[in-house]
Design an enzyme around this catalytic site. Structure first.
Site, PDB file in Angstrom:
ATOM      1  N   HIS A 142      20.056  21.022  -5.951  1.00 28.83           N
ATOM      2  CA  HIS A 142      19.529  19.663  -6.150  1.00 28.83           C
ATOM      3  C   HIS A 142      17.993  19.712  -6.238  1.00 28.83           C
ATOM      4  O   HIS A 142      17.380  19.064  -7.075  1.00 28.83           O
ATOM      5  CB  HIS A 142      19.976  18.772  -4.999  1.00 28.83           C
ATOM      6  CG  HIS A 142      19.729  19.369  -3.633  1.00 28.83           C
ATOM      7  ND1 HIS A 142      20.024  20.685  -3.302  1.00 28.83           N
ATOM      8  CD2 HIS A 142      19.198  18.836  -2.515  1.00 28.83           C
ATOM      9  CE1 HIS A 142      19.677  20.904  -2.070  1.00 28.83           C
ATOM     10  NE2 HIS A 142      19.180  19.826  -1.556  1.00 28.83           N
ATOM     11  N   ARG A 143      17.401  20.547  -5.399  1.00 33.03           N
ATOM     12  CA  ARG A 143      15.932  20.666  -5.361  1.00 33.03           C
ATOM     13  C   ARG A 143      15.412  21.299  -6.649  1.00 33.03           C
ATOM     14  O   ARG A 143      14.447  20.816  -7.248  1.00 33.03           O
ATOM     15  CB  ARG A 143      15.523  21.510  -4.147  1.00 33.03           C
ATOM     16  CG  ARG A 143      14.050  21.655  -3.884  1.00 33.03           C
ATOM     17  CD  ARG A 143      13.769  22.068  -2.433  1.00 33.03           C
ATOM     18  NE  ARG A 143      14.311  21.080  -1.503  1.00 33.03           N
ATOM     19  CZ  ARG A 143      15.390  21.280  -0.774  1.00 33.03           C
ATOM     20  NH1 ARG A 143      16.029  22.446  -0.825  1.00 33.03           N
ATOM     21  NH2 ARG A 143      15.847  20.349   0.016  1.00 33.03           N
TER      22      ARG A 143
ATOM     23  N   THR B  46       6.027  18.562   3.606  1.00 25.62           N
ATOM     24  CA  THR B  46       7.314  18.678   4.306  1.00 25.62           C
ATOM     25  C   THR B  46       7.115  19.460   5.599  1.00 25.62           C
ATOM     26  O   THR B  46       6.295  20.368   5.648  1.00 25.62           O
ATOM     27  CB  THR B  46       8.375  19.374   3.434  1.00 25.62           C
ATOM     28  OG1 THR B  46       9.592  19.481   4.190  1.00 25.62           O
ATOM     29  CG2 THR B  46       7.947  20.770   2.999  1.00 25.62           C
ATOM     30  N   THR B  47       7.902  19.096   6.601  1.00 29.64           N
ATOM     31  CA  THR B  47       7.854  19.850   7.867  1.00 29.64           C
ATOM     32  C   THR B  47       8.932  20.944   7.867  1.00 29.64           C
ATOM     33  O   THR B  47       9.114  21.649   8.844  1.00 29.64           O
ATOM     34  CB  THR B  47       8.157  18.901   9.052  1.00 29.64           C
ATOM     35  OG1 THR B  47       9.487  18.364   8.840  1.00 29.64           O
ATOM     36  CG2 THR B  47       7.155  17.770   9.125  1.00 29.64           C
TER      37      THR B  47
ATOM     38  N   ASP C 221      13.021  13.605   0.031  1.00 28.36           N
ATOM     39  CA  ASP C 221      14.003  13.301   1.072  1.00 28.36           C
ATOM     40  C   ASP C 221      15.349  13.738   0.504  1.00 28.36           C
ATOM     41  O   ASP C 221      15.636  13.493  -0.671  1.00 28.36           O
ATOM     42  CB  ASP C 221      14.021  11.828   1.452  1.00 28.36           C
ATOM     43  CG  ASP C 221      14.648  11.637   2.837  1.00 28.36           C
ATOM     44  OD1 ASP C 221      14.257  12.379   3.771  1.00 28.36           O
ATOM     45  OD2 ASP C 221      15.529  10.782   3.004  1.00 28.36           O
TER      46      ASP C 221
ATOM     47  N   PHE D 268      18.902  27.511   4.318  1.00 28.31           N
ATOM     48  CA  PHE D 268      18.654  26.820   5.590  1.00 28.31           C
ATOM     49  C   PHE D 268      19.650  25.661   5.708  1.00 28.31           C
ATOM     50  O   PHE D 268      20.499  25.492   4.832  1.00 28.31           O
ATOM     51  CB  PHE D 268      17.191  26.314   5.645  1.00 28.31           C
ATOM     52  CG  PHE D 268      16.851  25.282   4.596  1.00 28.31           C
ATOM     53  CD1 PHE D 268      16.522  25.671   3.294  1.00 28.31           C
ATOM     54  CD2 PHE D 268      16.879  23.925   4.893  1.00 28.31           C
ATOM     55  CE1 PHE D 268      16.213  24.710   2.317  1.00 28.31           C
ATOM     56  CE2 PHE D 268      16.568  22.969   3.921  1.00 28.31           C
ATOM     57  CZ  PHE D 268      16.248  23.369   2.635  1.00 28.31           C
ATOM     58  N   GLY D 269      19.568  24.912   6.765  1.00 30.61           N
ATOM     59  CA  GLY D 269      20.357  23.682   6.942  1.00 30.61           C
ATOM     60  C   GLY D 269      21.851  23.907   6.800  1.00 30.61           C
ATOM     61  O   GLY D 269      22.437  24.761   7.467  1.00 30.61           O
ATOM     62  N   TYR D 270      22.463  23.171   5.872  1.00 31.78           N
ATOM     63  CA  TYR D 270      23.918  23.231   5.695  1.00 31.78           C
ATOM     64  C   TYR D 270      24.357  24.375   4.775  1.00 31.78           C
ATOM     65  O   TYR D 270      25.552  24.522   4.482  1.00 31.78           O
ATOM     66  CB  TYR D 270      24.431  21.899   5.141  1.00 31.78           C
ATOM     67  CG  TYR D 270      24.226  20.729   6.082  1.00 31.78           C
ATOM     68  CD1 TYR D 270      23.102  19.907   5.965  1.00 31.78           C
ATOM     69  CD2 TYR D 270      25.133  20.458   7.098  1.00 31.78           C
ATOM     70  CE1 TYR D 270      22.891  18.847   6.844  1.00 31.78           C
ATOM     71  CE2 TYR D 270      24.932  19.396   7.975  1.00 31.78           C
ATOM     72  CZ  TYR D 270      23.807  18.605   7.838  1.00 31.78           C
ATOM     73  OH  TYR D 270      23.595  17.548   8.706  1.00 31.78           O
TER      74      TYR D 270
ATOM     75  N   GLY E 125      12.139  25.796   5.085  1.00 36.20           N
ATOM     76  CA  GLY E 125      13.059  26.207   4.006  1.00 36.20           C
ATOM     77  C   GLY E 125      12.753  25.463   2.725  1.00 36.20           C
ATOM     78  O   GLY E 125      12.683  26.052   1.643  1.00 36.20           O
TER      79      GLY E 125
HETATM   80  O1  ITT Z   1      11.444  15.339   6.041  1.00 38.02           O
HETATM   81  P1  ITT Z   1      10.844  16.700   5.840  1.00 38.02           P
HETATM   82  O2  ITT Z   1       9.598  16.945   6.610  1.00 38.02           O
HETATM   83  O3  ITT Z   1      10.720  17.058   4.365  1.00 38.02           O
HETATM   84  O4  ITT Z   1      11.893  17.790   6.445  1.00 38.02           O
HETATM   85  P2  ITT Z   1      13.409  17.505   6.866  1.00 38.02           P
HETATM   86  O5  ITT Z   1      14.091  18.797   7.189  1.00 38.02           O
HETATM   87  O6  ITT Z   1      13.435  16.425   7.891  1.00 38.02           O
HETATM   88  O7  ITT Z   1      14.025  16.980   5.480  1.00 38.02           O
HETATM   89  P3  ITT Z   1      14.830  15.649   5.231  1.00 38.02           P
HETATM   90  O8  ITT Z   1      14.367  14.558   6.089  1.00 38.02           O
HETATM   91  O9  ITT Z   1      14.806  15.485   3.728  1.00 38.02           O
HETATM   92  O10 ITT Z   1      16.308  16.080   5.699  1.00 38.02           O
HETATM   93  C1  ITT Z   1      16.971  16.947   4.867  1.00 38.02           C
HETATM   94  C2  ITT Z   1      18.040  17.646   5.674  1.00 38.02           C
HETATM   95  O11 ITT Z   1      19.152  17.836   4.778  1.00 38.02           O
HETATM   96  C3  ITT Z   1      19.543  19.184   4.795  1.00 38.02           C
HETATM   97  N1  ITT Z   1      19.188  19.825   3.515  1.00 38.02           N
HETATM   98  C4  ITT Z   1      18.394  19.334   2.547  1.00 38.02           C
HETATM   99  N2  ITT Z   1      18.296  20.210   1.516  1.00 38.02           N
HETATM  100  C5  ITT Z   1      19.034  21.287   1.871  1.00 38.02           C
HETATM  101  C6  ITT Z   1      19.306  22.526   1.254  1.00 38.02           C
HETATM  102  O12 ITT Z   1      18.782  22.847   0.087  1.00 38.02           O
HETATM  103  N3  ITT Z   1      20.096  23.406   1.902  1.00 38.02           N
HETATM  104  C7  ITT Z   1      20.622  23.086   3.125  1.00 38.02           C
HETATM  105  N4  ITT Z   1      20.415  21.932   3.782  1.00 38.02           N
HETATM  106  C8  ITT Z   1      19.621  21.040   3.156  1.00 38.02           C
HETATM  107  C9  ITT Z   1      18.769  19.866   5.948  1.00 38.02           C
HETATM  108  O13 ITT Z   1      19.513  19.744   7.150  1.00 38.02           O
HETATM  109  C10 ITT Z   1      17.515  19.022   6.052  1.00 38.02           C
HETATM  110  O14 ITT Z   1      17.015  19.034   7.376  1.00 38.02           O
HETATM  111 MG    MG Z   2      12.829  14.537   7.416  1.00 31.97          MG
END
Ligand code: ITT
Ligand code: MG
Length: 211
Positions: free
Chosen positions: A189-190, A7-8, A69, A161-163, A11
């Site tokens: 979910h993870r 993964t890139t 994903d 991270f993220g949302y 988080g």
């Molecule tokens: O594809 P990789 O390299 O794994 O890294 P990515 O960040 O692009 O990962 P995804 O393509 O799976 O996109 C997932 C997005 O959904 C959101 N996301 C996924 N899991 C999350 C979590 O546990 N908490 C908050 N946001 C999450 C977050 O914005 C991620 O960038």
């Molecule tokens: Mg991605």
């Protein structure tokens, strides 16, 4: 044995390593690799994107790989951002956010809050599909996890991270970003998908507990 966590996303990497920390495996990251390939995520579902990432990374690095994903699906937005979650700010749906002074996560959250302004139904869920693929042994397993919740009115908390600053898990009155990491890993979910994968990998004898 070595497994590449492909993964890139820092988080995700942190959480995957913590959830799998009780296994007798050495978890590598893309940073441990000599060169990093880019896998285009152009599929329509989390499963197809996760399979594409796992197989392309595994075949290139000749290592067993865990890839996933994931994303956020919001009912009032017909399931968006979904597979576009990482780059939601940049897609046409709902307009683009061009404020370069904000991080990608901040732009994604700003856009989502704007699109939900005045909406009663703020229900949504995190979803992930995790894929384990070992090209040498031709072993492929996928599991999925879902975390129900709703979108808050404003970002709160600095964890995750993220949302996470705007995602309130079902049964909680705090955002995911306000929970300690171990609490998030228990309900996310993870965490659900990786614990299912762990069980299967132990059952078929690929890994053991204890390091
Ligand atoms: O594809 P990789 O390299 O794994 O890294 P990515 O960040 O692009 O990962 P995804 O393509 O799976 O996109 C997932 C997005 O959904 C959101 N996301 C996924 N899991 C999350 C979590 O546990 N908490 C908050 N946001 C999450 C977050 O914005 C991620 O960038
Ligand atoms: Mg991605």
């Amino acid at each position: 044995m070595k497994i590449l966590v492909a993964t890139t996303n820092e988080g995700k990497l942190r959480e995957i390593k913590s959830i799998l920390s009780d296994l007798d495996v050495e978890l590598l990251s893309l940073k441990d690799m000599d060169n990093i390939i880019d896998v285009e995520e152009d599929r329509k579902t989390f499963l197809e994107n996760a399979i594409k990432k796992a197989t392309q990374y595994a075949n290139f690095y000749k290592l067993p790989v865990i890839a996933e994903d994931s994303g956020l699906e919001v009912d009032a937005l017909e399931g968006y951002p979904g597979v576009y979650s990482a780059r939601f700010y940049s897609i046409d749906y709902g307009g683009k956010v061009e404020d370069e002074s904000l991080s990608k996560d901040e732009k994604n959250n700003l856009k989502l809050l704007k699109l939900l302004e005045g909406k009663q139904n703020r229900k949504g869920r995190y979803k992930t599909v995790v894929v384990y693929y070992d090209p040498e042994k031709a072993v492929g397993i996928w599991t999925e996890g879902v975390c129900e919740g709703e979108i808050g009115k404003k970002p709160e908390g600095s964890g995750g991270f993220g949302y996470d600053p705007i995602f309130i898990p079902e049964g909680y009155d705090k955002t995911m970003a306000q929970l300690p990491p171990e609490e998030k890993n228990k309900i996310s979910h993870r965490g659900k998908a990786l614990n299912k994968l762990k069980e299967l990998l132990i059952k078929i004898g690929v890994v053991k507990v204890g390091n």
